[in-house]
Structures are given as C-alpha cells and as structure tokens.
Design a protein around this motif. Sequence first.
Motif, PDB file in Angstrom:
ATOM      1  N   LYS A 265      37.253 -62.074  -0.418  1.00  0.00           N
ATOM      2  CA  LYS A 265      37.660 -63.226   0.027  1.00  0.00           C
ATOM      3  C   LYS A 265      36.597 -63.912   0.569  1.00  0.00           C
ATOM      4  CE  LYS A 265      42.484 -62.930  -0.583  1.00  0.00           C
ATOM      5  NZ  LYS A 265      43.178 -63.800  -1.176  1.00  0.00           N
ATOM      6  N   LEU A 266      36.155 -64.988   0.573  1.00  0.00           N
ATOM      7  CA  LEU A 266      35.100 -65.629   1.111  1.00  0.00           C
ATOM      8  C   LEU A 266      35.456 -66.659   2.364  1.00  0.00           C
ATOM      9  CD1 LEU A 266      33.256 -66.537  -2.080  1.00  0.00           C
ATOM     10  CD2 LEU A 266      32.752 -64.967  -0.810  1.00  0.00           C
ATOM     11  N   LEU A 267      34.952 -66.680   3.228  1.00  0.00           N
ATOM     12  CA  LEU A 267      34.888 -67.440   4.452  1.00  0.00           C
ATOM     13  C   LEU A 267      33.710 -68.223   4.702  1.00  0.00           C
ATOM     14  CD1 LEU A 267      36.784 -64.795   7.023  1.00  0.00           C
ATOM     15  CD2 LEU A 267      37.831 -66.699   5.506  1.00  0.00           C
ATOM     16  N   ARG A 268      33.585 -69.419   4.760  1.00  0.00           N
ATOM     17  CA  ARG A 268      32.389 -70.299   5.038  1.00  0.00           C
ATOM     18  C   ARG A 268      31.881 -69.922   6.371  1.00  0.00           C
ATOM     19  NH1 ARG A 268      31.615 -76.044   5.827  1.00  0.00           N
ATOM     20  NH2 ARG A 268      33.839 -76.246   5.996  1.00  0.00           N
ATOM     21  N   THR A 269      30.796 -69.752   6.533  1.00  0.00           N
ATOM     22  CA  THR A 269      30.165 -69.585   7.990  1.00  0.00           C
ATOM     23  C   THR A 269      29.569 -70.930   8.206  1.00  0.00           C
ATOM     24  OG1 THR A 269      28.141 -68.896   7.352  1.00  0.00           O
ATOM     25  CG2 THR A 269      29.853 -67.246   7.341  1.00  0.00           C
ATOM     26  N   VAL A 270      29.283 -71.054   9.796  1.00  0.00           N
ATOM     27  CA  VAL A 270      28.585 -72.111  10.207  1.00  0.00           C
ATOM     28  C   VAL A 270      27.324 -71.660  10.795  1.00  0.00           C
ATOM     29  CG1 VAL A 270      30.822 -73.110  11.138  1.00  0.00           C
ATOM     30  CG2 VAL A 270      29.419 -71.664  12.528  1.00  0.00           C
ATOM     31  N   GLN A 271      26.776 -70.454  10.675  1.00  0.00           N
ATOM     32  CA  GLN A 271      25.357 -70.071  11.201  1.00  0.00           C
ATOM     33  C   GLN A 271      24.423 -69.971  10.017  1.00  0.00           C
ATOM     34  OE1 GLN A 271      25.684 -66.618  13.956  1.00  0.00           O
ATOM     35  NE2 GLN A 271      23.734 -66.240  13.558  1.00  0.00           N
ATOM     36  N   SER A 272      23.514 -71.201  10.193  1.00  0.00           N
ATOM     37  CA  SER A 272      22.814 -71.261   9.042  1.00  0.00           C
ATOM     38  C   SER A 272      21.734 -70.303   8.512  1.00  0.00           C
ATOM     39  CB  SER A 272      22.032 -72.527   9.055  1.00  0.00           C
ATOM     40  OG  SER A 272      21.313 -72.891  10.220  1.00  0.00           O
ATOM     41  N   ASN A 273      21.185 -69.552   9.706  1.00  0.00           N
ATOM     42  CA  ASN A 273      20.369 -68.475   9.725  1.00  0.00           C
ATOM     43  C   ASN A 273      20.641 -67.300   8.946  1.00  0.00           C
ATOM     44  OD1 ASN A 273      21.726 -68.001  11.897  1.00  0.00           O
ATOM     45  ND2 ASN A 273      19.957 -66.690  12.605  1.00  0.00           N
ATOM     46  N   LEU A 274      22.003 -67.230   8.686  1.00  0.00           N
ATOM     47  CA  LEU A 274      22.619 -66.036   7.826  1.00  0.00           C
ATOM     48  C   LEU A 274      22.197 -66.120   6.545  1.00  0.00           C
ATOM     49  CD1 LEU A 274      25.993 -65.614   9.635  1.00  0.00           C
ATOM     50  CD2 LEU A 274      23.931 -64.148   9.981  1.00  0.00           C
ATOM     51  N   ALA A 275      21.685 -67.130   6.196  1.00  0.00           N
ATOM     52  CA  ALA A 275      21.269 -67.250   4.660  1.00  0.00           C
ATOM     53  C   ALA A 275      20.113 -66.233   4.346  1.00  0.00           C
ATOM     54  CB  ALA A 275      20.707 -68.657   4.242  1.00  0.00           C
ATOM     55  N   ALA A 276      19.294 -65.979   5.575  1.00  0.00           N
ATOM     56  CA  ALA A 276      18.357 -64.940   5.204  1.00  0.00           C
ATOM     57  C   ALA A 276      19.211 -63.567   4.963  1.00  0.00           C
ATOM     58  CB  ALA A 276      17.632 -64.735   6.540  1.00  0.00           C
ATOM     59  N   TRP A 277      20.315 -63.329   5.376  1.00  0.00           N
ATOM     60  CA  TRP A 277      20.914 -61.925   5.107  1.00  0.00           C
ATOM     61  C   TRP A 277      21.591 -62.191   3.754  1.00  0.00           C
ATOM     62  CZ3 TRP A 277      21.585 -57.921   8.760  1.00  0.00           C
ATOM     63  CH2 TRP A 277      21.056 -58.158   9.971  1.00  0.00           C
ATOM     64  N   ASP A 278      21.416 -63.037   2.739  1.00  0.00           N
ATOM     65  CA  ASP A 278      22.322 -63.121   1.546  1.00  0.00           C
ATOM     66  C   ASP A 278      22.018 -61.677   0.818  1.00  0.00           C
ATOM     67  OD1 ASP A 278      23.267 -63.946  -0.684  1.00  0.00           O
ATOM     68  OD2 ASP A 278      21.513 -64.907  -1.612  1.00  0.00           O
ATOM     69  N   GLY A 279      23.269 -61.314   0.662  1.00  0.00           N
ATOM     70  CA  GLY A 279      23.387 -60.015  -0.313  1.00  0.00           C
ATOM     71  C   GLY A 279      23.326 -58.718   0.784  1.00  0.00           C
ATOM     72  N   ARG A 280      23.347 -58.843   2.091  1.00  0.00           N
ATOM     73  CA  ARG A 280      23.363 -57.605   3.038  1.00  0.00           C
ATOM     74  C   ARG A 280      24.647 -57.741   3.938  1.00  0.00           C
ATOM     75  NH1 ARG A 280      17.923 -59.093   6.302  1.00  0.00           N
ATOM     76  NH2 ARG A 280      18.754 -57.254   7.442  1.00  0.00           N
TER      77      ARG A 280
END
Length: 371
Positions: A265-280
């Motif tokens: 299931k996918l939940l859209r986050t609001v914390q933009s800097n989590l993009a750096a954690w892509d795949g982690r």
Amino acid sequence: MGFLDITNVTKSYGNVEVLHKVDVEVQEGEFLVLVGPSGCGKSTLLNMIAGLEDITSGDISINGRVVSGVHPSKRNIAMVFQSYALYPNMTVGQNMTFGLEMHGVPKPEREKALADVSKLLQIEQLLDRKPGQLSGGQRQRVAMGRALVRDPDVFLFDEPLSNLDAKLRVDMRTEIKKLHEQLKTTVVYVTHDQIEALTLSTRIAVMNGGYIQQLGTPREIYDTPANIFVATFMGSPAMNIVPAKIKVDNGVVFAELTDAEGQPKLLRTVQSNLAAWDGREILLGIRPEAITDPDGADRKSTHLERLDNRITVTEPAGSDTFVTMTLGGRDVIGRMRADADAAAGQMFEFAINMEKAVAFDPQTEDRIRPD
C-alpha cells in the motif's frame, strides 16, 4: 542563563556513571517535568538539585548562586516526597510550620504563612488533626503546604502522586496545575507517568539510561519526538511504528507498507527530504488519533490518505473506540469515535493524517528531520 542551571552534570557510583553530562536551563516560573522509566536517573538528578546526592562533576546553580556542595538547608528549596514524610506525632499545622520554626522565623510570620497556605489548599479544617487521621489526598495537600509556607526559590516534587488511587491522582494533578498557574513558582517534578508529564509541564525532559533524550514543550515532545524511545514512551496508546520503504514517483514521495494480507500500500508523505531515501527502508511513526474513519478525520488536514485494511480487534473505551489492524507486519492502533461503525474481521476504510506522520532512521532510531 536560567533561574535553575544544571551544567554538564554527571553522577558516578564507583566506576559506573549513571548520569551523563546533563545540561538543562529552567527559567523562573517554569514547570519542568523529568520523566522516564525506572532507573533512568530522574530521581538521582532531582536529589542532586536538592543536595541529597553529591555531584560527581559539573555545577548546579539556583537564582545565580552555585549550590554544588551547599547543604540542602541552605539552598532555599522545598521538596515534596512520594511518601509524604509527615511527623506522625505532630498536628497538620505543626507539620507545616516546623521547617519555619527550625529556621528561626518569628511566630507571627509562621502563623500568617500557615493561614495563607491552608486557605489556598483548602485544608483549614485539618490543622489540628494528626497525619494518621487523614486520607492519602489530604496528606499530600499537607506535604505540599509544608513546602509552600517556605516560599522557596524552587519546588522539587518526587513522584508525589504515585501512592494515590487513579481518580485522586487526576484530581491532585489538576490541583497542582492550578496552584502553579496561581503562584507562578519554579518547579522540577519527577514522574514515570507520561500523562502527568504532558498535562502538568511547561517543558519536559525525557530521560533514559542516564541521558536526556529530548527536552522540549509537551507539544514538541508529542508531535516531533527526537527518536523512537521518546515516540513510544510518550503517549497512550503509544505511537505506532511501522516499517516502510520510500518510493518516489514523478517527484511525489510515498511510504510503501504492507496491509493485513501482505499486499503493498502507498501512503503519500508530506516530508519532501524523504526523496533522498528513495528505495530505502524507514520506520514510519503515526499516532493513534491520526488513524481514524473518514468521517472522524481532521477536516483541516490537507494530507489525508485513504487505506482499506482488515480490522483485527476493536476495543470500546467509553468516549473512544480503539481499532487494531496489521500494517508492515505489526499491530497498529487507530483511535475512532465511540460510534464508529467498526467491527473485528471486516474490511474498513481508514483515513490516515500524514501531516502527523514522523519518519525515523531504522539504524539510529533518530527522527529524520525535515529540511
């Protein structure tokens, strides 16, 4: 500089260090609560402020005066103990004024202080009784009164409500809160009860293992915990901690987790800097009140995510219903309205307020802070 300054304070017993370089500034009129599990060092720190325990290194100052090494009677502090510590052979009035008498305060001043404080605490009718004739709540009021007549620089409370029953604890909590708002006194209060900490304090120091894990306002501690220990220790029920993986799709950051059937299931986050954690992997923290049904969700939130999942347990609790589901292989609790149409075994549409979600690093267990 604060009214009470605890600077780089450590405490060791032999080769074992039990408090590690504690730094806290308490401003005049502040209500600081030291909270944490048994053995975390909170009572040791309180006793060091009181002068009942020696400081191994560092300094403590009160109202601009360093008190390290100063006898407790010379620190102008007053302490309220868990055990009340009342003299059984003295009346309530004698118990309350005994300290003033020992400090050579003239009788007229003692009597005026006693009259003022007993009226404030509404115990005038108890002044001629002995402690053995009082209830637990009355004894606690007398112990507080004995501290109040001193008019000290700092009040120290050592788990003062732990001997009371649940209802009386709530009542006394309210009384202590009202007293502080009236008198604007400087208070350091030790408890293991996180509800006491959140309701009484202007600031909280969450302790564990001799370290201060986080120091902040009740709202900061609750909404933005510094690490998983603070997140799960503060709040009842505790914050849900769910394993998730970050996925970025067209610049939108999602937390992917599995439902009760193991489906992603996918939940859209609001914390933009989590993009750096892509795949982690991360650990996603969500408070129970941020998981509800769509009708009961926060109307002001701009990031409500819908999630269909199976309910495993419902627990009616009067004004609320607690609903348990499985996410990421873990039990996750939501807090619903009492009349929410939720039953164990059914598929249910949950509304999750992602504005309230917090991300943690699974390696360090520290919060991943927004940019």
